[in-house]
Structures are given as C-alpha cells and as structure tokens.
Design an enzyme around this catalytic site. Sequence first.
Site, PDB file in Angstrom:
ATOM      1  N   ASP A   1       2.252  -1.909  -4.438  1.00  0.00           N
ATOM      2  CA  ASP A   1       0.772  -1.428  -4.453  1.00  0.00           C
ATOM      3  C   ASP A   1       0.306  -1.966  -5.628  1.00  0.00           C
ATOM      4  OD1 ASP A   1      -0.359   1.500  -2.933  1.00  0.00           O
ATOM      5  OD2 ASP A   1      -1.580   0.499  -4.647  1.00  0.00           O
TER       6      ASP A   1
ATOM      7  N   TYR B   1     -15.434  -1.001   8.151  1.00  0.00           N
ATOM      8  CA  TYR B   1     -13.887  -0.633   8.157  1.00  0.00           C
ATOM      9  C   TYR B   1     -13.484  -0.780   9.728  1.00  0.00           C
ATOM     10  CZ  TYR B   1      -9.833   2.460   8.728  1.00  0.00           C
ATOM     11  OH  TYR B   1      -8.502   2.961   8.736  1.00  0.00           O
TER      12      TYR B   1
ATOM     13  N   GLY C   1       0.850  -1.434  -0.040  1.00  0.00           N
ATOM     14  CA  GLY C   1      -0.028  -0.030   0.065  1.00  0.00           C
ATOM     15  C   GLY C   1       0.916   1.263  -0.078  1.00  0.00           C
TER      16      GLY C   1
ATOM     17  N   GLY D   1      -0.045   5.029  -0.971  1.00  0.00           N
ATOM     18  CA  GLY D   1      -1.108   5.664  -0.405  1.00  0.00           C
ATOM     19  C   GLY D   1      -0.846   7.020   0.386  1.00  0.00           C
ATOM     20  N   GLN D   2      -1.629   7.616   1.288  1.00  0.00           N
ATOM     21  CA  GLN D   2      -1.576   8.836   1.801  1.00  0.00           C
ATOM     22  C   GLN D   2      -0.381   8.581   3.070  1.00  0.00           C
ATOM     23  OE1 GLN D   2      -4.284   9.947   4.796  1.00  0.00           O
ATOM     24  NE2 GLN D   2      -3.497  12.095   4.819  1.00  0.00           N
TER      25      GLN D   2
HETATM   26  P1  NAD Z   1      -4.785   4.954   1.355  1.00  0.00           P
HETATM   27  O1  NAD Z   1      -6.109   4.527   0.765  1.00  0.00           O
HETATM   28  O2  NAD Z   1      -4.309   6.329   1.080  1.00  0.00           O
HETATM   29  O3  NAD Z   1      -3.705   3.793   0.541  1.00  0.00           O
HETATM   30  C1  NAD Z   1      -4.231   2.922   0.805  1.00  0.00           C
HETATM   31  C2  NAD Z   1      -3.147   2.099  -0.512  1.00  0.00           C
HETATM   32  O4  NAD Z   1      -3.621   0.552  -0.600  1.00  0.00           O
HETATM   33  C3  NAD Z   1      -3.295   2.514  -1.909  1.00  0.00           C
HETATM   34  O5  NAD Z   1      -2.310   3.381  -2.479  1.00  0.00           O
HETATM   35  C4  NAD Z   1      -4.256   1.547  -2.642  1.00  0.00           C
HETATM   36  O6  NAD Z   1      -3.665   1.645  -4.025  1.00  0.00           O
HETATM   37  C5  NAD Z   1      -3.349   0.272  -1.968  1.00  0.00           C
HETATM   38  N1  NAD Z   1      -4.425  -0.841  -2.350  1.00  0.00           N
HETATM   39  C6  NAD Z   1      -5.607  -0.974  -2.166  1.00  0.00           C
HETATM   40  N2  NAD Z   1      -6.187  -2.122  -2.426  1.00  0.00           N
HETATM   41  C7  NAD Z   1      -4.865  -2.895  -2.730  1.00  0.00           C
HETATM   42  C8  NAD Z   1      -4.570  -4.355  -2.961  1.00  0.00           C
HETATM   43  N3  NAD Z   1      -5.556  -5.316  -3.138  1.00  0.00           N
HETATM   44  N4  NAD Z   1      -3.275  -4.702  -2.980  1.00  0.00           N
HETATM   45  C9  NAD Z   1      -2.392  -3.937  -2.724  1.00  0.00           C
HETATM   46  N5  NAD Z   1      -2.497  -2.638  -2.417  1.00  0.00           N
HETATM   47  C10 NAD Z   1      -3.665  -2.084  -2.624  1.00  0.00           C
HETATM   48  O7  NAD Z   1      -4.847   4.742   2.845  1.00  0.00           O
HETATM   49  P2  NAD Z   1      -3.942   5.520   4.013  1.00  0.00           P
HETATM   50  O8  NAD Z   1      -4.515   6.746   4.451  1.00  0.00           O
HETATM   51  O9  NAD Z   1      -2.453   5.597   3.396  1.00  0.00           O
HETATM   52  O10 NAD Z   1      -4.057   4.284   5.162  1.00  0.00           O
HETATM   53  C11 NAD Z   1      -2.861   3.535   5.165  1.00  0.00           C
HETATM   54  C12 NAD Z   1      -3.428   2.581   6.345  1.00  0.00           C
HETATM   55  O11 NAD Z   1      -3.518   3.123   7.479  1.00  0.00           O
HETATM   56  C13 NAD Z   1      -4.759   1.874   6.387  1.00  0.00           C
HETATM   57  O12 NAD Z   1      -4.333   0.232   6.863  1.00  0.00           O
HETATM   58  C14 NAD Z   1      -5.702   2.822   7.048  1.00  0.00           C
HETATM   59  O13 NAD Z   1      -6.683   1.847   7.393  1.00  0.00           O
HETATM   60  C15 NAD Z   1      -4.658   3.143   8.102  1.00  0.00           C
HETATM   61  N6  NAD Z   1      -5.135   4.343   8.712  1.00  0.00           N
HETATM   62  C16 NAD Z   1      -5.114   5.657   8.112  1.00  0.00           C
HETATM   63  C17 NAD Z   1      -5.593   6.632   8.566  1.00  0.00           C
HETATM   64  C18 NAD Z   1      -5.563   7.818   8.012  1.00  0.00           C
HETATM   65  O14 NAD Z   1      -6.266   9.083   8.437  1.00  0.00           O
HETATM   66  N7  NAD Z   1      -4.964   8.136   6.782  1.00  0.00           N
HETATM   67  C19 NAD Z   1      -6.170   6.688   9.967  1.00  0.00           C
HETATM   68  C20 NAD Z   1      -6.076   5.439  10.626  1.00  0.00           C
HETATM   69  C21 NAD Z   1      -5.471   4.119   9.947  1.00  0.00           C
HETATM   70  C1  AKB Z   2     -10.959   7.228   8.255  1.00  0.00           C
HETATM   71  O1  AKB Z   2     -11.424   8.503   8.525  1.00  0.00           O
HETATM   72  O2  AKB Z   2     -11.497   6.242   7.774  1.00  0.00           O
HETATM   73  C2  AKB Z   2      -9.467   7.236   8.752  1.00  0.00           C
HETATM   74  C3  AKB Z   2      -9.160   6.601  10.055  1.00  0.00           C
HETATM   75  C4  AKB Z   2      -9.429   7.619  11.061  1.00  0.00           C
HETATM   76  O3  AKB Z   2      -8.919   5.476   9.954  1.00  0.00           O
HETATM   77  N1  AKB Z   2      -8.807   8.394   8.635  1.00  0.00           N
END
Ligand code: NAD
Ligand code: AKB
Length: 321
Positions: free
Chosen positions: A36, A141, A10, A13-14
Amino acid sequence: MRKDTILVIGANGQIGSVLTQELRKIYGSSNVIASDIRLPKEKNAPFEQLDILKATDLAKVIDKYKINQIFHLAAILSAKGEKNPKLAWDLNMNSLFNVLEVAKEKAIDKIFFPSSIAVFGSKTPRVSTPQQTILHAETVYGISKVAGESWAEYYHAKFGIDIRSLRYPGIIGHQSLAGGGTTDYAVDIFHKAAQNEDYICFLKKDTRLPMMYMEDAIRATLQLMDAPAEQIKIRSSYNIAGMDFTPAELTLEIQKQLPDFKTVYAPDFRQAIADSWPESIDDTAAQQDWNWAPKYDISSMTKDMLSNLIKRYQQTENIHP
Ligand code: NAD
Ligand code: AKB
C-alpha cells in the site's frame, strides 16, 4: 498450503485488509505480500510500501518475491473521485496499466481487478440490472471502471493475460471504516448505532442500492480466482448480487435490536451519484459460470455487524474509560 506467491495492492483498505488475511490463511503468511502507499498499523507479515503509480518499483517487488498472482485494489472511490477527478483518473487508470504491463513482462498467472456498480448510469435499467447493458457511467470513478473493464478484456484477448473481475456492489464490513464511497452510509450507520448515537444519512431514506456483506465479497473474489480459466466466460467484469435495501429499511432492521436508534436524513452531492446507480443486480452469469450464491441477507448481515461492533466499542470503552 497452496504454492502461489501473491501481491495485494491497496492492502490497507477496507477490502484489502480483510482479503489479505483470508489469502494468508489459504497460502501462508509469507506467501502473501501486502502493499500500500500507506504504512500498515501493525506489521507482522510481509509488507512493502509501494506507490502503484511507480512501475519500476512494482517490477522490483514482483522480482523480489517471485510474485505470480496480483490482487489490485488501489483506487479512489466515487465520492472522493468527484472532488478530484484528475487524481482519480490518474490513479485508477495508470495503476491498472502498470499491473497489466508488468503481467505481460513477467510470469504473472492471474490478476484480480475489482470493478463496481458505478459502471452503470441513469440510462441503464435500474432494477435487476443485466450483465450486458448500457454502461453510461456518470462519475469519474465509474468512467475509470468502464475503461478498466475494457482494458482487462483487451489484455486478455491480445496478450492472454488471465485477468478476472467482479462488479462489486457497496461492501459492508465491520473490520474497518469505509471511506470515499457513496455506499459508505451502510457502514457508517452501524458505527453510530453500536455507540448508541443517531445517524445523519447523506442519502434520502428511499434510495435503494445493491449491497454485499464483506464475507460474501471475499468468498466471491476467491471463488472467481479459483475457477478454471475455461469457466470464466466474461473477461470485462461479472455482475454479482448480495442484497439491496434503502436507508429506511436498514434503519428498521437495526431498530429490531436497538429500538431507540434513529436516522435523520440530510442528502448531499452523493445523492445524485446514488440516483444514477442500479437498485438491484442480475448476477445470473456469475451463478451459471462459477456457481456464485451469496449467504448474507439484510437480517443476517445486520446481526453480525452489530454484534461485532458493539463488542468492539465496549472493549474500547473498557480500555479507555
Ligand atoms: P479503500 O479506499 O478502502 O482502499 C484503497 C487502498 O488503496 C487504500 O489503503 C489506499 O491507501 C491505497 N492506495 C491509494 N493510492 C495508492 C497508490 N498510489 N499506491 C498504492 N496504494 C494506494 O478502497 P476499498 O473500499 O478497499 O476498495 C478496494 C477496491 O474495490 C477499489 O478498486 C474499489 O474501486 C473496489 N470497490 C469497492 C467497493 C466498496 O464498497 N468498498 C465497491 C465496489 C468496488
Ligand atoms: C462507492 O460507493 O464508490 C463504492 C462502489 C459501489 O464502488 N462503494
């Protein structure tokens, strides 16, 4: 340079894109393999296009690079998950199983798996939410993260897998747009402000949520992964806190630098998700076990976000008049 070989799943991603860069500074570019399902915009360091739901492809990548650490970030977030619960459950659960099973079969020393404040629900105490409390997630989720935390504990207890986890709050970063989450307003708002546009917020103005600046989130992740195993007392997932604020408070903070900036409020289905989450988090266990302390508050985060994004949008205007 340290001597581990790391796979980030992944990585586009962000969070993954920033984490991969930081890991490459520590371990060297060639020792951090980004992966990814989507191809990256630029490819100047090792990248594997990998669908994490294909377990045999994951095993091949592990063997090819002799991977010994995995950061597993691929998931569907809260708001997007509600639009397609089956898809979110499938990706969020089966990806984790594939990672845990490969760790059992191959010599994987450590795994990072992020959980979220989405594990909590409206029956959980909302202010200063404790580490050990009611997990009554109300989104697919959140349910997938609760289950993921339990599976992490299980694989650690039964098979000795060194899997570590943080319950990230909403993560705010200037490096990329957020997508699919409920806390995303706190990223989107800065992109509008930096382009001198008003922002239409999908949450009510007084919705308080826990948040964290990207730099702190990456530091927490690396600090957790670097801590000696005996210091990791919680094998489900650690609460971590950065800051908490409402959309109205964030708007006021932005107005300190951009007095003409305005937010208008048009709450949608994401309001119910936000209403089920905590307002603030008690992260005493993370402070005590591995010395966690955030550096950014709403004021320093806002200054850094605006300075980076205003610069970026000015450069874009200069390139494309
Ligand atoms: P994001 O959606 O920006 O990135 C997720 C990445 O996973 C994407 O680049 C996507 O292309 C890739 N992906 C999707 N399906 C896939 C697959 N089948 N195989 C391989 N890659 C795949 O998410 P994020 O914001 O970077 O979050 C990353 C992690 O952190 C997640 O597990 C999320 O639950 C967790 N998280 C994020 C936040 C937040 O605020 N961003 C908060 C809490 C938890
Ligand atoms: C979402 O809003 O789904 C995420 C998280 C807090 O897990 N940023």
